[in-house]
Design a protein around this motif. Structure first.
Motif, mmCIF file in Angstrom:
data_model
loop_
_atom_site.group_PDB
_atom_site.id
_atom_site.type_symbol
_atom_site.label_atom_id
_atom_site.label_comp_id
_atom_site.label_asym_id
_atom_site.label_seq_id
_atom_site.Cartn_x
_atom_site.Cartn_y
_atom_site.Cartn_z
ATOM 1 N N VAL A 81 -20.724 -37.830 -19.132
ATOM 2 C CA VAL A 81 -19.479 -38.465 -19.511
ATOM 3 C C VAL A 81 -18.256 -37.528 -19.744
ATOM 4 C CG1 VAL A 81 -19.788 -37.652 -21.955
ATOM 5 C CG2 VAL A 81 -19.161 -39.841 -21.741
ATOM 6 N N GLY A 82 -18.365 -36.360 -19.549
ATOM 7 C CA GLY A 82 -17.259 -35.269 -19.255
ATOM 8 C C GLY A 82 -16.551 -35.653 -17.890
ATOM 9 N N VAL A 83 -17.330 -35.741 -16.883
ATOM 10 C CA VAL A 83 -16.790 -36.195 -15.534
ATOM 11 C C VAL A 83 -16.277 -37.690 -15.472
ATOM 12 C CG1 VAL A 83 -17.376 -36.725 -13.125
ATOM 13 C CG2 VAL A 83 -18.344 -34.673 -14.315
ATOM 14 N N LEU A 84 -16.741 -38.414 -16.084
ATOM 15 C CA LEU A 84 -16.234 -39.804 -16.416
ATOM 16 C C LEU A 84 -14.797 -39.739 -17.038
ATOM 17 C CD1 LEU A 84 -19.184 -41.908 -17.259
ATOM 18 C CD2 LEU A 84 -18.217 -41.957 -14.993
ATOM 19 N N ALA A 85 -14.575 -38.878 -17.921
ATOM 20 C CA ALA A 85 -13.661 -38.883 -18.751
ATOM 21 C C ALA A 85 -12.404 -38.134 -17.799
ATOM 22 C CB ALA A 85 -13.500 -38.041 -19.906
ATOM 23 N N MET A 86 -12.652 -37.452 -17.055
ATOM 24 C CA MET A 86 -11.663 -36.722 -16.425
ATOM 25 C C MET A 86 -11.347 -37.464 -14.895
ATOM 26 S SD MET A 86 -13.022 -32.528 -16.299
ATOM 27 C CE MET A 86 -11.297 -32.007 -15.669
ATOM 28 N N SER A 100 -7.166 -31.808 -21.043
ATOM 29 C CA SER A 100 -7.592 -33.259 -21.417
ATOM 30 C C SER A 100 -8.840 -32.938 -22.230
ATOM 31 C CB SER A 100 -7.614 -34.200 -20.569
ATOM 32 O OG SER A 100 -8.826 -33.996 -19.537
ATOM 33 N N PRO A 101 -9.141 -34.055 -23.257
ATOM 34 C CA PRO A 101 -10.585 -33.926 -24.049
ATOM 35 C C PRO A 101 -11.565 -34.019 -22.902
ATOM 36 C CG PRO A 101 -8.823 -35.501 -24.944
ATOM 37 C CD PRO A 101 -8.486 -34.963 -23.592
ATOM 38 N N GLY A 102 -11.404 -34.601 -21.779
ATOM 39 C CA GLY A 102 -12.539 -34.668 -20.797
ATOM 40 C C GLY A 102 -12.952 -33.052 -20.311
#
Length: 452
Positions: free
Chosen positions: A99-104, A175-177
């Motif tokens: 989900v971190g990769v998706l956010a970034m 960023s939050p990501g």
């Protein structure tokens, strides 16, 4: 001389390599959870979400914890606890990292955060009973209070302070990501240290030939039956239900409004009060970890927990920030400090093959009514007023603690079941053949030999 004899009592568990690896893994796991807690909030905000979306993400985490903690106790009593810890951090690495990769990359959707938050709640629910069950395999009985004290210090300093602070820095940089990815990296490092631990002694019964679902239900039922027929355990968990219901809602929900309405304060003032609570919790853990198990351990535990809510009265009447700070400090020290005694009591009086399940019951009780407390705090304060709510929350647990202590005859229980620290190796060697060894000491020597 033993490796730990030259260390202060509170640091003696660090003399054991297996415990050092476990504790390092714990620190990194707490970093991962602390970073995620802040990162997911700001990721929801960055996606344009409001309080409703954030509530959904946090609520599913609580549901996951409540739903999984009893199962976690069963697993801890059936499987290798080290393997469970490795698997939990690996799951967090994959889920949170993804989900971190998706956010970034800008591809994230709200349902991704909801799903991973649920997974995080499940892993947390399983982690606590597993960690509690493995510690007695790694340190001697007379160092269990110190080991529980170390955990009590790390939780507020790492999970509530250092992890969120690191998350804030990563969010400011990028960023939050990036913060969410940082949480996944911490989980990966945590798993690595658990892998380095190597095999640990088995303190539970391996069950073979039992179907998983039927066996899990049977195991959970056995845990509840043991709790029901064990007065000191039942009394403490029943009182804990009431204490959590009365205290957590006012602390988490009403304190910010009291600061805002009475002092004209802001988020900075609230952060100072929360920091005071966390510092008090850590100091309380250090103090108790530096002491041997009290002779009247149930009396001491109920006396502190019975009075721990009283600082809420001061908060309810306070008109200056320093009063909030001092009251929060005392509340944190008295509310979290006795957890060192409680954790040690579980590890020393609960049969080893049931420790995972009883620890999961303890965790289940700790979180079961927490959402209820937070939900009803605001409506109750609107109905009877902010001051009255704090005063009632601060005073009601006091007589209930006394009722539980005397109704379940806990004074007689602690007298009949003394928990003196086991004799050290030096003490065993120093016993001369021309001296008569008391029977109780011989019993403890036998237990030490069995454990080691």
């Amino acid at each position: 001389m033993t490796a730990s004899s030259g260390l202060p009592r509170a640091l003696r568990p660090f003399a054991h390599q297996q415990y050092r690896l476990l504790c390092t893994g714990l620190v990194l796991a707490m970093f991962a959870d602390g970073i995620w807690t802040v990162g997911v909030v700001w990721q929801v905000i960055a996606m344009g979400g409001g309080p409703g979306q954030l509530s959904l993400v946090t609520a599913v985490a609580a549901i996951g914890m409540v739903a999984s903690t009893l199962l976690g106790g069963v697993l801890a009593d059936r499987m290798s606890q080290r393997t469970i810890l490795i698997a939990l951090e690996a799951v967090k690495l994959i889920a949170v990292g993804g989900v971190g990769v998706l956010a970034m990359t800008g591809s994230i959707q709200l349902w991704n955060l909801v799903l991973v938050s649920m997974i995080g709640g499940v892993t947390t629910g399983i982690y606590y009973p597993t960690y509690s069950a493995i510690v007695p395999s790694l340190v001697p009985r007379d160092e269990l209070m110190a080991a529980n004290g170390i955990e009590g210090v790390l939780r507020p300093t790492v999970f509530q302070a250092a992890g969120p602070a690191l998350a804030g820095g990563l969010i400011a940089i990028s960023s939050p990501g990036l913060a969410i990815v940082g949480s996944a990296v911490a989980s990966a490092l945590s798993a690595g240290f658990y892998v380095l631990m190597g095999p640990t002694p088995v303190r539970h019964e391996r069950r073979a030939g039992t179907k998983l679902v039927r066996g899990a239900v049977t195991d959970i039922a056995e845990g509840f039956a043991h709790m029901w027929r064990t007065p000191w355990l039942l009394a403490t968990l029943l009182y804990a239900l009431i204490l959590v219901l009365m205290v957590m809602g006012p602390i988490e929900v009403l304190v910010p409004f009291a600061i805002k309405d009475r002092l004209g304060g802001d988020a900075g003032d609230h952060a100072i009060v929360l920091a005071a609570f966390g510092f008090g919790a850590g100091l309380g853990a250090i103090v108790l970890a530096s002491m041997p198990m009290p002779r009247r351990y149930l009396s001491v535990m109920f006396a502190i927990w019975g009075l721990c809510s009283v600082p809420l009265v001061a908060i309810g009447l306070a008109t200056e920030l320093w009063v909030f700070v001092v009251a929060a400090f005392v509340l944190g020290m008295a509310f979290d400090g006795p957890m060192v005694l409680w954790g040690t009591l579980l590890q020393r009086r609960v049969p080893p093959h049931m420790l995972g399940r009883i620890s999961s019951l303890d965790f289940f009780v700790s979180i079961a009514l927490m959402p209820v407390s937070m939900v009803i705090a605001a409506p109750v304060s609107e109905l009877i007023g902010l001051t009255a709510t704090f005063v009632i929350a601060g005073l009601v647990p006091v007589p209930l603690a006394a009722i539980a202590f005397f109704a379940f005859r806990l004074r007689d229980d602690e007298i009949a079941n003394p928990l003196r620290d086991a004799p050290s190796v030096e003490e065993l060697v120093s016993v001369g053949s021309d001296k008569e060894v008391p029977g109780t000491v011989l019993d403890e020597i036998g237990e030490v030999v069995d454990d080691r």
